[in-house]
Design a protein around this motif. Sequence first.
Motif, mmCIF file in Angstrom:
data_model
loop_
_atom_site.group_PDB
_atom_site.id
_atom_site.type_symbol
_atom_site.label_atom_id
_atom_site.label_comp_id
_atom_site.label_asym_id
_atom_site.label_seq_id
_atom_site.Cartn_x
_atom_site.Cartn_y
_atom_site.Cartn_z
ATOM 1 N N GLU A 170 0.836 -1.215 0.000
ATOM 2 C CA GLU A 170 0.000 0.000 0.000
ATOM 3 C C GLU A 170 0.863 1.256 0.000
ATOM 4 O OE1 GLU A 170 -3.881 -1.939 2.276
ATOM 5 O OE2 GLU A 170 -2.420 -0.764 3.405
ATOM 6 N N LYS A 171 1.951 1.215 0.724
ATOM 7 C CA LYS A 171 2.882 2.349 0.724
ATOM 8 C C LYS A 171 3.459 2.561 -0.673
ATOM 9 C CE LYS A 171 7.372 3.725 2.656
ATOM 10 N NZ LYS A 171 8.486 3.290 3.543
ATOM 11 N N LEU A 172 3.824 1.455 -1.307
ATOM 12 C CA LEU A 172 4.390 1.535 -2.656
ATOM 13 C C LEU A 172 3.378 2.112 -3.651
ATOM 14 C CD1 LEU A 172 6.547 0.919 -4.733
ATOM 15 C CD2 LEU A 172 5.818 -1.463 -4.730
ATOM 16 N N LEU A 173 2.123 1.682 -3.530
ATOM 17 C CA LEU A 173 1.105 2.150 -4.484
ATOM 18 C C LEU A 173 0.724 3.613 -4.251
ATOM 19 C CD1 LEU A 173 -1.134 -1.024 -4.749
ATOM 20 C CD2 LEU A 173 0.396 -0.065 -6.470
ATOM 21 N N LYS A 174 0.902 4.092 -3.053
ATOM 22 C CA LYS A 174 0.686 5.525 -2.835
ATOM 23 C C LYS A 174 1.748 6.340 -3.570
ATOM 24 C CE LYS A 174 -1.726 5.407 1.610
ATOM 25 N NZ LYS A 174 -1.627 5.682 3.062
ATOM 26 N N GLN A 175 2.953 5.788 -3.585
ATOM 27 C CA GLN A 175 4.049 6.486 -4.259
ATOM 28 C C GLN A 175 3.989 6.298 -5.778
ATOM 29 O OE1 GLN A 175 7.675 5.032 -2.539
ATOM 30 N NE2 GLN A 175 7.223 5.822 -0.504
ATOM 31 N N GLU A 176 3.616 5.082 -6.188
ATOM 32 C CA GLU A 176 3.617 4.753 -7.626
ATOM 33 C C GLU A 176 2.288 4.082 -7.982
ATOM 34 O OE1 GLU A 176 5.748 5.396 -9.966
ATOM 35 O OE2 GLU A 176 7.313 6.271 -8.719
ATOM 36 N N PRO A 177 1.243 4.863 -8.288
ATOM 37 C CA PRO A 177 -0.081 4.272 -8.554
ATOM 38 C C PRO A 177 -0.131 3.356 -9.778
ATOM 39 C CG PRO A 177 -0.219 6.639 -8.130
ATOM 40 C CD PRO A 177 1.231 6.328 -8.297
ATOM 41 N N ASP A 178 0.878 3.378 -10.626
ATOM 42 C CA ASP A 178 0.874 2.501 -11.799
ATOM 43 C C ASP A 178 1.836 1.323 -11.639
ATOM 44 O OD1 ASP A 178 3.159 3.971 -11.877
ATOM 45 O OD2 ASP A 178 3.061 4.441 -14.014
ATOM 46 N N TYR A 179 2.144 0.954 -10.405
ATOM 47 C CA TYR A 179 3.020 -0.205 -10.158
ATOM 48 C C TYR A 179 2.130 -1.453 -10.186
ATOM 49 C CZ TYR A 179 7.481 -2.102 -8.565
ATOM 50 O OH TYR A 179 8.677 -2.755 -8.493
ATOM 51 N N TRP A 180 1.844 -1.972 -11.401
ATOM 52 C CA TRP A 180 0.809 -2.984 -11.602
ATOM 53 C C TRP A 180 1.106 -4.297 -10.899
ATOM 54 C CZ3 TRP A 180 -2.612 0.175 -12.779
ATOM 55 C CH2 TRP A 180 -2.429 1.186 -13.713
ATOM 56 N N ALA A 181 2.360 -4.685 -10.840
ATOM 57 C CA ALA A 181 2.702 -5.937 -10.161
ATOM 58 C C ALA A 181 2.344 -5.879 -8.677
ATOM 59 C CB ALA A 181 4.185 -6.240 -10.342
ATOM 60 N N VAL A 206 -6.207 -3.007 -12.704
ATOM 61 C CA VAL A 206 -5.087 -3.372 -13.580
ATOM 62 C C VAL A 206 -5.598 -3.852 -14.939
ATOM 63 C CG1 VAL A 206 -3.015 -4.774 -13.789
ATOM 64 C CG2 VAL A 206 -3.792 -4.046 -11.533
ATOM 65 N N HIS A 207 -6.646 -4.673 -14.904
ATOM 66 C CA HIS A 207 -7.167 -5.229 -16.161
ATOM 67 C C HIS A 207 -7.668 -4.126 -17.094
ATOM 68 C CE1 HIS A 207 -9.002 -7.994 -18.937
ATOM 69 N NE2 HIS A 207 -10.184 -7.413 -18.781
ATOM 70 N N GLN A 208 -8.321 -3.117 -16.530
ATOM 71 C CA GLN A 208 -8.831 -2.020 -17.360
ATOM 72 C C GLN A 208 -7.708 -1.280 -18.069
ATOM 73 O OE1 GLN A 208 -11.128 0.172 -14.522
ATOM 74 N NE2 GLN A 208 -12.755 -1.367 -14.445
ATOM 75 N N GLU A 209 -6.539 -1.301 -17.454
ATOM 76 C CA GLU A 209 -5.380 -0.658 -18.083
ATOM 77 C C GLU A 209 -4.706 -1.576 -19.102
ATOM 78 O OE1 GLU A 209 -4.220 2.400 -17.705
ATOM 79 O OE2 GLU A 209 -5.759 2.999 -16.275
ATOM 80 N N GLY A 210 -5.082 -2.875 -19.060
ATOM 81 C CA GLY A 210 -4.435 -3.841 -19.959
ATOM 82 C C GLY A 210 -2.946 -3.914 -19.726
ATOM 83 N N ALA A 211 -2.582 -3.789 -18.437
ATOM 84 C CA ALA A 211 -1.178 -3.546 -18.140
ATOM 85 C C ALA A 211 -0.405 -4.756 -17.637
ATOM 86 C CB ALA A 211 -1.076 -2.434 -17.101
ATOM 87 N N TYR A 212 -1.073 -5.781 -17.135
ATOM 88 C CA TYR A 212 -0.331 -6.839 -16.466
ATOM 89 C C TYR A 212 -1.100 -8.151 -16.599
ATOM 90 C CZ TYR A 212 2.854 -8.703 -12.899
ATOM 91 O OH TYR A 212 3.808 -9.426 -12.237
ATOM 92 N N VAL A 213 -0.633 -9.028 -17.455
ATOM 93 C CA VAL A 213 -1.352 -10.261 -17.785
ATOM 94 C C VAL A 213 -1.649 -11.138 -16.568
ATOM 95 C CG1 VAL A 213 -1.106 -12.469 -18.989
ATOM 96 C CG2 VAL A 213 -0.652 -10.328 -20.198
ATOM 97 N N PRO A 214 -0.681 -11.366 -15.655
ATOM 98 C CA PRO A 214 -1.009 -12.223 -14.502
ATOM 99 C C PRO A 214 -2.209 -11.721 -13.704
ATOM 100 C CG PRO A 214 1.364 -11.938 -14.673
ATOM 101 C CD PRO A 214 0.755 -10.998 -15.676
#
Length: 343
Positions: A170-181, A206-214
């Motif tokens: 959660e800390k990471l996603l606050k800093q980088e909202p596009d960190y899809w993994a 993530v799926h809506q962005e089509g950014a990360y297959v897993p």
Amino acid sequence: MGSKQKNEDAIIPFLQSGEYFFQRGVVAYQKNHLKRAVLFLERAVELEPSKGLFQCQLAAIYTDMEWFDRSNNILDRVLKEVEPERSECYFFLANNYAFQGNFEKAAETAGYYMKIAPEGDFAEETKELLEMIKENEPGLLEHPGDMTIYEQAVEQADKGRVQEARELFEKLLKQEPDYWAAYHQLAKLHQHSGDTEQAVKLLETVHQEGAYVPASCQLAALYESKGEHERSKEVMSVLTAILPVDRESLHWISAVCTYLGYYEDACRYARLYHKRFVIERGSVAFYHGAALYLLGETEQAAKWWKQNRQLDHPEVKELYREYEQNILTGQRVREMVQDDFQQ
């Protein structure tokens, strides 16, 4: 002239595609015939300029020949004009920059690769590259950055420290909202904690962005488990229409296809995996063999499990043992796939 003579004199067209020259280029490269490999791959690119894979392979050989600027030009073109999502280009670029002594740009590019593909095919090599840069130019990497937070979070999750891992993601996603993994990993934590709704919400982002297959694969499986079959089918229609280029995405699609009963698609992606990469993980053999078995190709499945039963996936050995003892059933295979995928 009779019809028989006409048939004997008929010209049979021999169509040589980009794939044909690509394969010949790869063979030449494996034999270390670099100049010959370049000739074949340049022809492959000329015939099919939309295939980023062909251009990346050519760029890799240019690097081996120390033609770094040529390699960089190709990789830049792939990212800008051909396949912007081809993440391995950033690894190859970072490698080239390091060879050229441009450590600042190498560090920046390698760091970006780790951000968009922290579990990608070249993650380990990129970490080694960053370590090398750190030794040569320690000032460039004084601050650990997001990659370390991600690694710390994964480590906490692996140790079962769910709360600590969740806080780090959660800390990471606050800093980088596009960190899809990180979304994907955080969704897995929520799913395993029973908070399926929150997991779905993260994966849908993530799926809506089509950014990360897993993440899309996990979303399809979650929809199905919730009884939302149409939504699951919609996600699968997207997944089975794409052609991933990296090892991880190919394996994920093959696995989720097996899990959800898309056996022919599972085998299609598994064959593509085998064509491009060495089988180094037992889970690849596990899902491919299961899909074959459930398609009715039981002998082929058994052959596949036998060839790979020494790899790091005990279920492969177990499936082969039960097949040899003539006690294996389709229901048993399906149950093992369900258990494995949900772990």
